[in-house]
Design a protein around this motif. Structure first.
Motif, mmCIF file in Angstrom:
data_model
loop_
_atom_site.group_PDB
_atom_site.id
_atom_site.type_symbol
_atom_site.label_atom_id
_atom_site.label_comp_id
_atom_site.label_asym_id
_atom_site.label_seq_id
_atom_site.Cartn_x
_atom_site.Cartn_y
_atom_site.Cartn_z
ATOM 1 N N ALA A 37 11.419 -2.531 -10.007
ATOM 2 C CA ALA A 37 12.065 -2.975 -10.864
ATOM 3 C C ALA A 37 13.785 -2.235 -11.332
ATOM 4 N N THR A 38 13.222 -0.994 -11.036
ATOM 5 C CA THR A 38 14.700 -0.807 -11.243
ATOM 6 C C THR A 38 15.079 0.245 -9.931
ATOM 7 N N ASN A 39 14.738 0.023 -9.181
ATOM 8 C CA ASN A 39 15.062 0.584 -7.539
ATOM 9 C C ASN A 39 15.661 0.147 -6.590
ATOM 10 N N GLY A 40 15.036 -1.194 -6.616
ATOM 11 C CA GLY A 40 15.359 -2.077 -6.134
ATOM 12 C C GLY A 40 13.652 -2.310 -5.975
ATOM 13 N N GLU A 41 13.334 -3.421 -4.846
ATOM 14 C CA GLU A 41 12.315 -4.229 -5.028
ATOM 15 C C GLU A 41 12.243 -4.367 -3.274
ATOM 16 N N THR A 42 12.264 -2.734 -3.117
ATOM 17 C CA THR A 42 12.250 -2.952 -0.853
ATOM 18 C C THR A 42 10.844 -2.507 -0.852
ATOM 19 N N ALA A 43 10.736 -2.129 0.583
ATOM 20 C CA ALA A 43 9.141 -0.890 0.503
ATOM 21 C C ALA A 43 9.964 -0.200 0.559
ATOM 22 N N ASP A 44 11.199 0.375 0.792
ATOM 23 C CA ASP A 44 11.451 2.164 0.425
ATOM 24 C C ASP A 44 11.278 2.322 -0.816
ATOM 25 N N ALA A 45 11.054 1.720 -1.895
ATOM 26 C CA ALA A 45 11.420 1.929 -3.232
ATOM 27 C C ALA A 45 9.861 1.675 -3.576
#
Length: 110
Positions: A37-45
């Motif tokens: 939620a803080t760092n982005g909802e991506t596969a990398d995150a």
């Protein structure tokens, strides 16, 4: 990735890996979801946040993690109950241990 696992001792001894995995799945998922939620909802995150909770688990036993998280959550409340969590050597030490584990996870994973 293999080097990070060796540094954490996960490849060196299966018994050590078993001890590292003393965090319940629910706690790991809760951490990863909040991190994403803080760092982005991506596969990398997701990969980085999963790495972070694994790194924290490698240096901080689950019971200590829960205690420090409880102190931090109680500090966010108001009233007389929160006052007892805002000071004191033992509670400060617990939070400091968690902060150090998080800093190590930040270096390893982000």
């Amino acid at each position: 990735m293999k080097r990070a696992l060796v540094l954490l001792g996960l490849l060196a001894a299966p018994a050590a890996a078993q001890q590292v995995n003393d965090y319940p799945t629910e706690a790991r998922v809760e951490y990863a979801v909040a991190c994403m939620a803080t760092n982005g909802e991506t596969a990398d995150a997701l990969q980085r946040c999963s790495c972070a909770i694994d790194a924290i688990a490698a240096v901080l036993p689950y019971e200590e993690y829960v205690s420090a998280e409880t102190v931090l959550r109680m500090r966010q409340t108001t009233g007389d109950r929160s006052g007892m969590f805002k000071g004191g050597g033992v509670m400060e030490a617990m939070v400091a241990d968690l902060r150090r584990a998080e800093a190590e996870a930040e270096i390893l994973c982000f």
